[in-house]
Design an enzyme around this catalytic site. Structure first.
Site, PDB file in Angstrom:
ATOM      1  N   LYS A  72       0.739  -1.021   0.110  1.00 49.03           N
ATOM      2  CA  LYS A  72      -0.003  -0.062   0.048  1.00 49.03           C
ATOM      3  C   LYS A  72       0.913   1.232  -0.230  1.00 49.03           C
ATOM      4  CE  LYS A  72      -1.556   1.167   4.746  1.00 49.03           C
ATOM      5  NZ  LYS A  72      -2.586   1.497   5.436  1.00 49.03           N
ATOM      6  N   ASP A  73       2.123   1.209   0.254  1.00 46.64           N
ATOM      7  CA  ASP A  73       2.842   2.550   0.259  1.00 46.64           C
ATOM      8  C   ASP A  73       3.646   2.482  -1.072  1.00 46.64           C
ATOM      9  OD1 ASP A  73       2.398   3.095   3.002  1.00 46.64           O
ATOM     10  OD2 ASP A  73       3.947   1.546   3.566  1.00 46.64           O
ATOM     11  N   ARG A 123      -8.554   8.643   4.550  1.00 45.19           N
ATOM     12  CA  ARG A 123      -9.546   7.394   4.288  1.00 45.19           C
ATOM     13  C   ARG A 123     -10.135   7.007   5.677  1.00 45.19           C
ATOM     14  NH1 ARG A 123      -8.796   2.199   4.886  1.00 45.19           N
ATOM     15  NH2 ARG A 123      -6.685   2.620   5.943  1.00 45.19           N
ATOM     16  N   ARG A 124      -9.520   6.846   6.362  1.00 45.05           N
ATOM     17  CA  ARG A 124     -10.038   6.473   7.936  1.00 45.05           C
ATOM     18  C   ARG A 124     -10.934   7.253   8.341  1.00 45.05           C
ATOM     19  NH1 ARG A 124      -4.125   3.783   9.468  1.00 45.05           N
ATOM     20  NH2 ARG A 124      -4.419   1.554   8.299  1.00 45.05           N
ATOM     21  N   ARG A 141       1.238  10.750  14.042  1.00 45.16           N
ATOM     22  CA  ARG A 141       2.322  10.245  13.099  1.00 45.16           C
ATOM     23  C   ARG A 141       3.463   9.559  13.768  1.00 45.16           C
ATOM     24  NH1 ARG A 141       1.017  12.542   8.323  1.00 45.16           N
ATOM     25  NH2 ARG A 141      -0.458  14.338   8.784  1.00 45.16           N
ATOM     26  N   ARG A 147       3.777   5.269  17.700  1.00 46.34           N
ATOM     27  CA  ARG A 147       2.328   5.774  17.843  1.00 46.34           C
ATOM     28  C   ARG A 147       1.591   4.860  18.931  1.00 46.34           C
ATOM     29  NH1 ARG A 147      -0.600   6.271  11.801  1.00 46.34           N
ATOM     30  NH2 ARG A 147       1.175   7.201  10.813  1.00 46.34           N
ATOM     31  N   CYS A 235      -1.031   8.222  -2.345  1.00 44.05           N
ATOM     32  CA  CYS A 235      -0.995   7.122  -1.214  1.00 44.05           C
ATOM     33  C   CYS A 235      -1.945   7.986   0.026  1.00 44.05           C
ATOM     34  CB  CYS A 235      -0.055   6.773  -0.640  1.00 44.05           C
ATOM     35  SG  CYS A 235       1.082   8.170  -0.118  1.00 44.05           S
TER      36      CYS A 235
END
Ligand code: DPM
Length: 335
Positions: A72-73, A123-124, A141, A147, A235
């Site tokens: 996904k990156d 998106r989330r 971040r 995190r 992305c």
């Protein structure tokens, strides 16, 4: 010119090949790289594998032969000269809720009003804002370790949202309190799949890693990436997907959102990915589809998957997806 594989002689004069793998230094990157190295060792016991925390450009400079990424990156168009030589079997692609220890037993539904949820994913945030209007969303971040530390050791966040696959790879599955299904939050393009990036002209390495392709994952991810590419999404856009393979059909649901989720478009399409059993004539041509080279898999199924992503994106564009994404991008850039 350094050959991409060089030979190494062991004490008995036996010659073995060396594959050099580059990785980033984060714990998740190292774990993902190690898992690929283990698989390659299992497949090719005679090959000697070296892992170095080389820079990213090491692949370009011929200092390493492959780099392991979270799919996904990786952008839907790779720089010229590179390709994704393997997409490994996808793990749980969904997002997960990780609660502050003081909230144990709660869920997004039952967290108190104005609880702050940490995520930097547009998106989330877009999907969850709409679905759970009593919650607030703030950026968080740093890598996964940072995190989790920010969540546990401070009082800034009631919970954070992370990909289930990354949490599992880190060994933090026990921190998952809730897996978000598609009705709550659809996932990012390529989420949960590991990709191996190689130089497109290194046919030997391409051939070696290609056996790691998981056919269903490849087709799903080609469809998802074709969808994202047509939407010109990078992305970091509020674009989400859901794919399934059932009875030789590939189903793709794709959606775009405004930043607060109030505006959205979502559609589902399907295509046949059946391939007749006759062994296809191996084509010498090494085709890339949305950056992926999988010439050990039937071409027609890959073409159908790519077309599915393109068709679904065109359907959403015809309904106004471009406008939604343009506004979202402008608002986000202004923030
Ligand atoms: C991308 C996004 C995020 C990562 C955007 C998105 C999450 C950023 C954030 C493209 N890359 O998902 O909408 O939460 O602020 C990333 C993670 C993994 C790969 C971590 C995660 C691990 C899971 C996997 C960061 N990239 O999403 O929790 O292999 O898919």
């Amino acid at each position: 010119c350094i050959a991409f594989m060089f030979s190494q002689q062991d004490g008995n004069g036996k010659v073995s090949r060396v594959i050099r793998i580059g990785t980033r230094k984060s714990q998740l990157a190292c774990i993902q790289t190690d898992s690929v190295a283990e698989k390659l060792k299992g497949l090719y016991p005679d090959v000697h594998i070296e892992i170095g925390d080389n820079l990213f450009t090491a692949l370009e400079r011929n200092e390493v032969d492959l780099v392991v990424h979270s799919l996904k990156d990786l952008p839907t168009a790779l720089p010229p000269g590179f390709t994704i030589g393997a997409v490994l079997k996808r793990e749980n692609p969904h997002d997960a809720v990780v609660l502050h220890p003081k909230n144990t037993g709660k869920s997004l539904d039952t967290l108190p009003d104005k609880s702050v949820i940490g995520t930097s994913s547009l998106r989330r945030a877009a999907q969850l804002k709409k679905r759970f209007p009593h919650l607030e969303f703030k950026d968080i971040r740093g890598n996964l370790n940072t995190r989790l530390k920010k969540l546990d050791e401070k009082d800034d966040f009631s919970a954070i949202i992370l990909a289930a696959a990354g949490l599992r790879r880190m060994g933090w599955e026990s921190r998952v309190s809730q897996i978000l299904g598609p009705e709550d939050c659809m996932y990012a393009v390529g989420q949960g799949a590991i990709a191996i990036e190689v130089r497109a002209k290194d046919k030997d390495i391409l051939e070696m890693v290609s056996v790691l392709h998981d056919p269903n994952t490849v087709l799903r991810c080609i469809a998802e990436r074709a969808f994202l590419r047509r939407l010109e999404g990078g992305c970091s856009v509020p674009v989400a997907v859901h794919t399934e393979v059932k009875a030789s059909q590939l189903y793709l649901t794709g959606a775009v959102y405004s930043l607060d989720g109030s505006d959205s478009l979502k559609e589902t399409m399907q295509t046949s990915i059946a391939s007749d059993n006759k062994v296809e004539e191996r084509v010498d041509e090494w085709v890339q589809r949305v950056g992926v080279t999988a010439n050990n898999m039937p071409g027609p199924a890959q073409d159908a998957s790519e077309k599915l992503g393109l068709d679904l994106a065109n359907l959403l564009l015809s309904k106004g997806a471009k406008e939604i994404l343009t506004v979202a991008r402008e608002l986000n850039d202004a923030q």
